[in-house]
Design a protein around this motif. Structure first.
Motif, short mmCIF file in Angstrom:
data_model
loop_
_atom_site.label_atom_id
_atom_site.label_comp_id
_atom_site.label_asym_id
_atom_site.label_seq_id
_atom_site.Cartn_x
_atom_site.Cartn_y
_atom_site.Cartn_z
N GLU A 138 -24.15 -12.57 -59.82
CA GLU A 138 -24.80 -13.78 -60.32
C GLU A 138 -26.25 -13.85 -59.86
OE1 GLU A 138 -20.84 -16.67 -60.57
OE2 GLU A 138 -22.32 -16.94 -58.97
N ASP A 172 -28.22 -11.12 -61.78
CA ASP A 172 -28.40 -11.46 -63.20
C ASP A 172 -29.18 -12.75 -63.41
OD1 ASP A 172 -26.92 -9.20 -63.74
OD2 ASP A 172 -25.04 -10.27 -64.00
N GLN A 209 -28.27 -15.80 -62.78
CA GLN A 209 -27.43 -16.90 -63.30
C GLN A 209 -27.53 -18.16 -62.48
OE1 GLN A 209 -23.41 -15.57 -64.01
NE2 GLN A 209 -24.08 -13.62 -64.86
#
Length: 347
Positions: free
Chosen positions: A339, A342, A344
């Motif tokens: 996460e 990426d 996120q």
């Protein structure tokens, strides 16, 4: 008058009479009180009361272990070296390398009386007290990293320089040796770390390796750290490795080894990650910047440690009874690392 009898609480992985004979030879005759401390995933740890002596015993686990792991001799060495500094550590009493006594090498240290917080949410506290506890954690870490390793006899405690390169190779190697099912995404995280590693800036400090709230003893009444515990992973390393590891709770939930991601931190009084990091740098007096790389590295390393916990559980020589249940935690930490990679979640 009845003669007092020894008191034993919890499972013991050695012959108790041998410990009694050992203590008697060093501290005189007394009656033993022995308690296995729960919660450890590595080196078995016991509270030992022998007459007026209130001590803690740490030993290697029985059975086969990875090369270089569970190095209680290194734990004892770093504790003894820091005794003369302003870094709060328990007083060491002795180190015993003769494995014939308790089955493995061990050491004894004085027992500190204080508070240990295993729940990062710090339930039952007022918001201001929670904030003070976290800030004391940052302050104490800065004091540790300010110690010159050579000045306290730890100049050869590890290999200085290229810390992250060596550590990524080490933990990726341990992951490759695992006997369990592959953890999704974890190898990918290791590869990302190899390709996104920052240039080495030459900073070297005594790195604790497992610096978190649950490894600190606080004063019974004040937000003051009186002891740093569990030095099994200590080495000469980069200080931002400790700082990144200390920030893991901000990226994991309460169901993921006690994170705080799912808490209302503003209402709780727990500082935001950025506040804790700023406090650390203000006390450390050094430049630098905590980057996503450092927290991803911490999550990767911690995930591989949980893989090892699961492997030891299958072999039957994990220190904690719930070790088998903690194996799946590696997969959760791998997801949290992805996460961050990426993007996120806001950094």
């Amino acid at each position: 008058m009845d003669t007092p009898e020894r008191a034993i609480a919890g499972p013991v992985d050695f012959e108790v009479p041998k410990l009694e004979a050992y203590l008697s030879a060093r501290f005189g005759e007394a009656v033993l009180s022995l308690e296995r401390i729960s919660g450890g995933q590595s080196n078995p740890t016991y509270f030992v009361t022998w007459g007026e002596h209130r001590m803690v015993l740490r030993k290697q686990p029985n059975g086969p272990i990875l090369r270089g792991a569970h190095a209680v001799d290194r734990e004892h060495r770093v504790l003894a070296a820091l005794a003369g500094t302003d870094v709060p550590v328990p007083v060491t009493l002795l180190y015993e390398e003769d494995a014939s006594i308790l089955g493995t090498p061990f050491y004894l240290m004085e027992r500190l009386e204080g508070r240990v917080f295993h729940d990062s949410a710090l339930p039952g506290m007022a918001p201001l007290e929670r904030r003070d506890i976290y800030m004391a954690m940052a302050d104490t870490m800065a004091r540790l990293h300010a110690v010159d390793p050579s000045a306290v006899g730890l100049g050869n405690f590890g290999c200085p320089g290229n810390y992250f390169e060596r550590q990524i190779a080490r933990w990726a190697g341990q992951l490759a040796q695992s006997t369990g099912e592959p953890v999704p995404h974890l190898a990918e995280v290791g590869e990302w770390l190899r390709t996104n590693m920052p240039a080495d800036d030459g900073r070297v400090a005594i790195a604790h390796g497992d610096y978190r709230l649950g490894n600190l003893i606080f004063h019974p009444e004040r937000a003051e750290v009186i002891g740093i515990l569990d030095w099994e992973l200590a080495t000469l390393g980069h200080p931002l490795a400790d700082l990144g590891y200390c920030c893991i709770p901000w990226h994991t939930t309460s169901a993921e080894y006690g994170g705080i991601l799912d808490l209302d931190m503003a209402a709780s009084g727990i500082p935001a990650q950025a506040e804790l990091v700023e406090r650390y740098f203000s006390r450390a007096g050094t430049g630098g910047c905590l980057a996503p790389f450092h927290v991803v590295f911490a999550l990767f390393r911690f995930a591989v440690i949980f893989v090892g916990v699961a492997d030891r559980a299958r072999l039957g020589n994990a220190a904690a009874a719930d070790a088998a249940k903690l194996g799946p935690m590696a997969a959760r930490l791998a997801v949290r690392a992805r996460e961050i990679i990426d993007g996120q979640r806001a950094w």
